[in-house]
Motif scaffolding. Structure first.
Motif, PDB file in Angstrom:
ATOM      1  N   UNK A 132      45.983  20.850  80.556  1.00 26.63           N
ATOM      2  CA  UNK A 132      46.981  20.829  81.523  1.00 26.63           C
ATOM      3  C   UNK A 132      46.809  19.791  82.630  1.00 26.63           C
ATOM      4  N   UNK A 133      45.546  19.622  82.906  1.00 30.71           N
ATOM      5  CA  UNK A 133      45.441  18.451  83.952  1.00 30.71           C
ATOM      6  C   UNK A 133      45.647  17.258  83.267  1.00 30.71           C
ATOM      7  N   UNK A 134      45.374  16.898  82.018  1.00 32.85           N
ATOM      8  CA  UNK A 134      45.309  15.906  81.464  1.00 32.85           C
ATOM      9  C   UNK A 134      46.956  15.239  81.416  1.00 32.85           C
ATOM     10  N   UNK A 135      47.996  16.193  81.301  1.00 38.14           N
ATOM     11  CA  UNK A 135      49.223  16.085  80.904  1.00 38.14           C
ATOM     12  C   UNK A 135      50.186  16.386  82.209  1.00 38.14           C
ATOM     13  N   UNK A 136      49.663  16.767  83.276  1.00 35.57           N
ATOM     14  CA  UNK A 136      50.195  17.071  84.182  1.00 35.57           C
ATOM     15  C   UNK A 136      49.791  16.307  85.625  1.00 35.57           C
ATOM     16  N   UNK A 137      50.326  15.218  86.066  1.00 34.46           N
ATOM     17  CA  UNK A 137      49.961  14.313  87.181  1.00 34.46           C
ATOM     18  C   UNK A 137      50.021  15.115  88.527  1.00 34.46           C
ATOM     19  N   UNK A 138      51.098  15.873  88.588  1.00 38.16           N
ATOM     20  CA  UNK A 138      51.275  16.914  89.806  1.00 38.16           C
ATOM     21  C   UNK A 138      50.044  17.789  89.914  1.00 38.16           C
ATOM     22  N   UNK A 139      49.605  18.297  88.968  1.00 37.07           N
ATOM     23  CA  UNK A 139      48.450  19.369  88.923  1.00 37.07           C
ATOM     24  C   UNK A 139      47.216  18.477  89.316  1.00 37.07           C
ATOM     25  N   UNK A 140      47.144  17.317  88.546  1.00 34.00           N
ATOM     26  CA  UNK A 140      46.120  16.682  88.835  1.00 34.00           C
ATOM     27  C   UNK A 140      45.764  16.516  90.428  1.00 34.00           C
ATOM     28  N   UNK A 141      46.922  15.782  90.788  1.00 34.12           N
ATOM     29  CA  UNK A 141      46.763  15.520  92.285  1.00 34.12           C
ATOM     30  C   UNK A 141      46.516  16.732  93.071  1.00 34.12           C
ATOM     31  N   UNK A 142      46.993  17.722  92.885  1.00 32.36           N
ATOM     32  CA  UNK A 142      46.717  19.026  93.483  1.00 32.36           C
ATOM     33  C   UNK A 142      45.225  19.394  93.418  1.00 32.36           C
ATOM     34  N   UNK A 143      44.629  18.913  92.320  1.00 35.02           N
ATOM     35  CA  UNK A 143      43.086  19.166  92.226  1.00 35.02           C
ATOM     36  C   UNK A 143      42.525  18.398  93.040  1.00 35.02           C
ATOM     37  N   UNK A 144      42.623  16.952  93.095  1.00 34.90           N
ATOM     38  CA  UNK A 144      42.325  15.916  93.766  1.00 34.90           C
ATOM     39  C   UNK A 144      42.220  16.518  95.209  1.00 34.90           C
ATOM     40  N   UNK A 145      43.456  16.927  95.700  1.00 31.45           N
ATOM     41  CA  UNK A 145      43.659  17.344  97.171  1.00 31.45           C
ATOM     42  C   UNK A 145      42.996  18.383  97.439  1.00 31.45           C
ATOM     43  N   UNK A 146      42.836  19.343  96.636  1.00 25.67           N
ATOM     44  CA  UNK A 146      42.027  20.559  97.049  1.00 25.67           C
ATOM     45  C   UNK A 146      40.510  20.330  97.040  1.00 25.67           C
ATOM     46  N   UNK A 147      39.942  19.677  96.044  1.00 23.93           N
ATOM     47  CA  UNK A 147      38.677  19.313  96.075  1.00 23.93           C
ATOM     48  C   UNK A 147      38.196  18.399  97.310  1.00 23.93           C
ATOM     49  N   UNK A 148      39.124  17.750  97.747  1.00 20.15           N
ATOM     50  CA  UNK A 148      39.099  16.873  99.113  1.00 20.15           C
ATOM     51  C   UNK A 148      39.028  17.640 100.103  1.00 20.15           C
ATOM     52  N   UNK A 149      39.935  18.548 100.124  1.00 19.28           N
ATOM     53  CA  UNK A 149      40.014  19.512 101.511  1.00 19.28           C
ATOM     54  C   UNK A 149      38.829  20.278 101.585  1.00 19.28           C
ATOM     55  N   UNK A 150      38.246  20.737 100.419  1.00 10.67           N
ATOM     56  CA  UNK A 150      36.905  21.524 100.440  1.00 10.67           C
ATOM     57  C   UNK A 150      35.673  20.487 100.746  1.00 10.67           C
TER      58      UNK A 150
ATOM     59  N   UNK B 101      37.880  10.365  99.408  1.00  8.24           N
ATOM     60  CA  UNK B 101      38.436  11.780  99.722  1.00  8.24           C
ATOM     61  C   UNK B 101      39.607  11.736 100.312  1.00  8.24           C
ATOM     62  N   UNK B 102      39.609  10.919 101.570  1.00 12.94           N
ATOM     63  CA  UNK B 102      40.879  10.655 102.106  1.00 12.94           C
ATOM     64  C   UNK B 102      42.279  10.004 101.377  1.00 12.94           C
ATOM     65  N   UNK B 103      41.881   9.619 100.289  1.00 13.34           N
ATOM     66  CA  UNK B 103      43.038   8.832  99.625  1.00 13.34           C
ATOM     67  C   UNK B 103      43.720  10.113  99.023  1.00 13.34           C
ATOM     68  N   UNK B 104      43.158  11.080  98.724  1.00  9.67           N
ATOM     69  CA  UNK B 104      43.948  12.321  98.001  1.00  9.67           C
ATOM     70  C   UNK B 104      44.598  13.431  99.018  1.00  9.67           C
ATOM     71  N   UNK B 105      43.785  13.632 100.204  1.00 10.98           N
ATOM     72  CA  UNK B 105      44.196  14.665 100.979  1.00 10.98           C
ATOM     73  C   UNK B 105      45.725  14.261 101.623  1.00 10.98           C
ATOM     74  N   UNK B 106      45.845  13.100 101.888  1.00  6.69           N
ATOM     75  CA  UNK B 106      47.003  12.747 102.489  1.00  6.69           C
ATOM     76  C   UNK B 106      46.940  13.052 104.019  1.00  6.69           C
ATOM     77  N   UNK B 107      45.415  13.070 104.327  1.00  5.81           N
ATOM     78  CA  UNK B 107      45.189  13.484 105.884  1.00  5.81           C
ATOM     79  C   UNK B 107      44.188  12.092 106.481  1.00  5.81           C
ATOM     80  N   UNK B 108      44.154  12.205 107.992  1.00  4.83           N
ATOM     81  CA  UNK B 108      43.437  11.392 108.719  1.00  4.83           C
ATOM     82  C   UNK B 108      41.808  11.595 108.336  1.00  4.83           C
ATOM     83  N   UNK B 109      41.409  10.377 108.552  1.00  3.69           N
ATOM     84  CA  UNK B 109      39.890  10.617 108.302  1.00  3.69           C
ATOM     85  C   UNK B 109      39.194  11.875 109.386  1.00  3.69           C
ATOM     86  N   UNK B 110      38.416  12.561 108.577  1.00  4.34           N
ATOM     87  CA  UNK B 110      38.038  13.653 109.385  1.00  4.34           C
ATOM     88  C   UNK B 110      36.504  13.238 109.535  1.00  4.34           C
ATOM     89  N   UNK B 111      36.064  12.135 109.186  1.00  8.96           N
ATOM     90  CA  UNK B 111      34.599  11.510 109.247  1.00  8.96           C
ATOM     91  C   UNK B 111      34.921  10.180 109.827  1.00  8.96           C
TER      92      UNK B 111
END
Lengths: 238, 238
Positions: A132-150, B101-111
């Motif tokens: 799913x990730x391979x073929x869905x850029x939006x999902x992929x970016x969601x994952x990136x975002x989620x990993x980054x947030x964590x 990390x900040x590339x994907x989150x769309x947020x300002x630097x947290x560090x």
DNA sequence: AAATAAATATGATTTTCGTCATTTTTTAGC
DNA sequence: GCTAAAAAATGACGAAAATCATATTTATTT
């Protein structure tokens, strides 16, 4: 013997077969950008399971085989320190995905996951998910975002651990738990709460009493209700 | 006034224009799977800069505009707690990428990030970097893997913070730093080391003395050299 | 090279928090 | 509903580590 509630949940088919289309993970979570056809695929591929309270999803050191999507309930993600004491890293609620870190690392699980209450949790096999990730850029970016947030959350966590007193950390933890539990009272054992805050159970119990006496908390046996968020914020020192 | 070493580095053009092809980030890092044509593009797009010791790469709250690739030197990534005390989250060495990390989150630097020694660091603009990721599955997977690894590391970090004594954490930190500094002695101020371990500078100094007396550490003013790794491992309690 | 500033070091004291022991309450099993 | 087990609560105590004060060494500036 299983409880009446568990029984009810297990028998109630709506608990076992929840449509992905109505899952909270589509509201605020990763599967936000999932469209019609893909949603159907997801629906077909995922397996929905019921976990009663304190059931294990996976343990430290086992092989990751897919991701878990919490449809209903709460799950603790934790690590064990040397003496076996748990450190809770994260508490997942409805709509959250668990275990996708291990999808990419190619390593064994470094954490364990266990339900905190009766929960309904879907499972998506590794290959399906990666596909799913391979073929869905939006999902992929969601994952990136989620990993980054964590990652960012964990940097905060580390800083709090290092620089704040247990009292401040408890206040801070309660604020996080308020978000996770929403309208419901925070429903955690003293031990789990202590393992989230990173302190001894006895210390935690004493502090909860203080907070109650300060009038910012209502305490039932296993249920905590914040009644003065403002005060809690000032106690958290942020 | 800048030091002789700094001067030398600033004048030495080889420090300023390093070929991506010979960068360590291709050896063990993210740009491992970069091929001929892409490598040329990267080479053309990236800007290589010299940072002298204690220079800031970016601060907390600023807008991320790209990623930093350490070609030579060391960089600390840290957060400030309430009273302004730094908590060092990560120390990057040659070949490491910072700020993605900040590339994907769309947020300002947290560090924030700051060089620990004279360093040569390349910069890749956000759009260029995201572009590369979009069209390079191998790189993408590398990023996933890297983010995942960091998440796992931070779970360890949190658990250590919560459950280990300062002595154990120092031992553990020194082992991590050994990996980062390789053959070189660990070159950090007492304050930075304290902010990495998560303790008061005075406490750290006392413990370093103990470790020295125990014969596992050689101490020069700013340079630490581990001479008994085995002992350190047992002190770290792992 | 002297003067100033910054980093490192050490001592004394206090606070926080963990540990251990014990009691009370709640939950689960029969 | 009774019993056993688990969870929660309380008290006493000690160890770990932070804080504050101050001295000493090293670096930087003039």
């Amino acid at each position: 013997m299983i409880s009446f509630d568990s029984m009810k949940s297990m028998l109630d088919e709506s608990y076992k077969h929840v449509a992905c289309s109505s899952c909270k993970s589509r509201g605020h979570g990763l599967f936000n950008g999932i469209s019609g056809a893909e949603l159907d695929t997801l629906e077909a591929q995922r397996a929905c399971n019921f976990y009663k309270k304190t059931q294990s999803l996976f343990v430290e050191g086992s092989t990751p085989r897919g991701v878990y999507c919490v449809n209903h309930g709460k799950v603790k993600v934790f690590k064990r320190g040397e003496e076996g004491k748990e450190q809770i890293i994260h508490i997942a609620k409805a709509g959250d995905l668990i275990g996708f870190r291990a999808m990419f690392s190619g390593e064994l699980y470094k954490v364990a996951a266990e339900s905190l209450e009766d929960s309904n949790i879907c499972f998506i096999a590794k290959e399906d998910f990666l596909n799913m990730i391979e073929f869905n850029p939006a999902l992929r970016n969601g994952i990136f975002k989620e990993l980054s947030k964590e990652l960012s959350d964990r940097a905060d966590f580390i800083t709090n651990m290092a620089q704040k007193s247990v009292r401040e950390r408890l206040a801070f933890s309660l604020l996080i738990l308020m978000d996770i539990y929403g309208e419901d009272p925070i429903n955690l054992s003293r031990e789990d709460l202590a393992n989230f805050v990173g302190t001894a159970t006895e210390t935690l119990i004493r502090l909860l009493k203080e907070f109650k006496e300060d009038g910012c908390l209502e305490i039932e046996v296993r249920k905590l209700r914040v009644i003065d968020k403002t005060k809690l914020i000032s106690l958290a020192g942020n």
